[in-house]
Design an enzyme around this catalytic site. Sequence first.
Site: not given
Ligand code: NAD
Ligand code: LMR
Length: 331
Positions: A151, A180
């Site tokens: 953010d 967030h």
């Molecule tokens: N905090 C933030 O600002 C922010 C920003 C972007 C995304 N996110 C979040 O991050 C998370 C991941 O996003 P992504 O795009 O990498 O998703 P993705 O699906 O590309 O990757 C997630 C990974 O988690 C793995 N996974 C699933 N279950 C699991 C388990 N029990 N143990 C270990 N690994 C496991 C999957 O196999 C996959 O490789 C989402 O929840 C997304 O919303 C948060």
């Molecule tokens: O928007 C989302 O779901 C992923 C992440 O939290 C973001 O801010 O990009």
Amino acid sequence: MVKVAVLGAAGGIGQPLSLLLKTNPLITGLGLYDIVNTPGVAADLSHIATPAKVEGYLQPDDGLKKALTGADVVIIPAGVPRKPGMTRDDLFKINAGIVRTLAEGIAATAPKAFVLVISNPVNSTVPIVAEVLKAQGVFDPKRLFGVTTLDVVRASTFVAELINDRAAASSVVVPVVGGHSGVTIVPLLSQSSHPLPSGVDIDALVKRIQFGGDEVVKAKDGAGSATLSMAYAGYEFAIKVIKAVKGEKGIVAPSFVNLSADSAGGQALTKELGTELEFFSSRIELGPEGVVKIHPLGTINESEKKLIAAAIPDLQTNIETGYGFIKKATL
Ligand SMILES: NC(=O)c1ccc[n+]([C@@H]2O[C@H](COP(=O)([O-])OP(=O)(O)OC[C@H]3O[C@@H](n4cnc5c(N)ncnc54)[C@H](O)[C@@H]3O)[C@@H](O)[C@H]2O)c1
Ligand SMILES: O=C(O)C[C@H](O)C(=O)O
């Protein structure tokens, strides 16, 4: 020696985040864990000529335990991302259980590690981790962080665009507080290091920062949410934690933390908010033990006060949802 464990390391965030971590010579070990593909990701990264020894583990044969053994810092990007039309809260059903299992692993194998939670919805997954660690008697609020750096990264970028100075993007500092998701993301633009030109539509800029994640979800059109910018932001935050742990002074970074991590700072913030919240994202001074100081909001204008007031009910609900999930499981 610093070992970082990445849980969810084969995912859209996990892979570029692990790559960035591998490039940093401060890191000497990388333990990669996922339910798929980590041996391949680890083999690939292990050919990069930097100090970190990379190991990749899958679920069978105690993979989580092996990845976590000796970890100083644990980063959790495991879980499902959004698709268009979903809110972050819609991810709770699946991600809450994933995060709980990983937190149980941390409690058992790396109870002293600094834990950085990326998995959404952060406002609820961080309380889940706290509850699991508490139940195992190993919760240290100074060591648990919800990663809200993206953010702040977005706010810097969008302000740099508006002042027509993209080169300044990395030096623009805009505090973003709250949580967030949606309206819980509160940018304090009145405190921007770079003043905004008159005539800028502040409300539109606030909305863009609050809903920046949706921009990416929409553009990816069903293929997930922010991964590359998140890996950048997660890396930036993790390196700040590592540098602070190694003794570098004066490091301040945004994060969603338990307000008991610094009771004086937490109380001052509670006074400013006018209500009790157990978790809130603010500027955090970091030190060798994690959280040193939770900074107050400082001087904010009338519209920012309204944004804070609008964030509080959602934050309360999100935090309760996280707690409720663990309570229900233990009944
Ligand atoms: N905090 C933030 O600002 C922010 C920003 C972007 C995304 N996110 C979040 O991050 C998370 C991941 O996003 P992504 O795009 O990498 O998703 P993705 O699906 O590309 O990757 C997630 C990974 O988690 C793995 N996974 C699933 N279950 C699991 C388990 N029990 N143990 C270990 N690994 C496991 C999957 O196999 C996959 O490789 C989402 O929840 C997304 O919303 C948060
Ligand atoms: O928007 C989302 O779901 C992923 C992440 O939290 C973001 O801010 O990009």
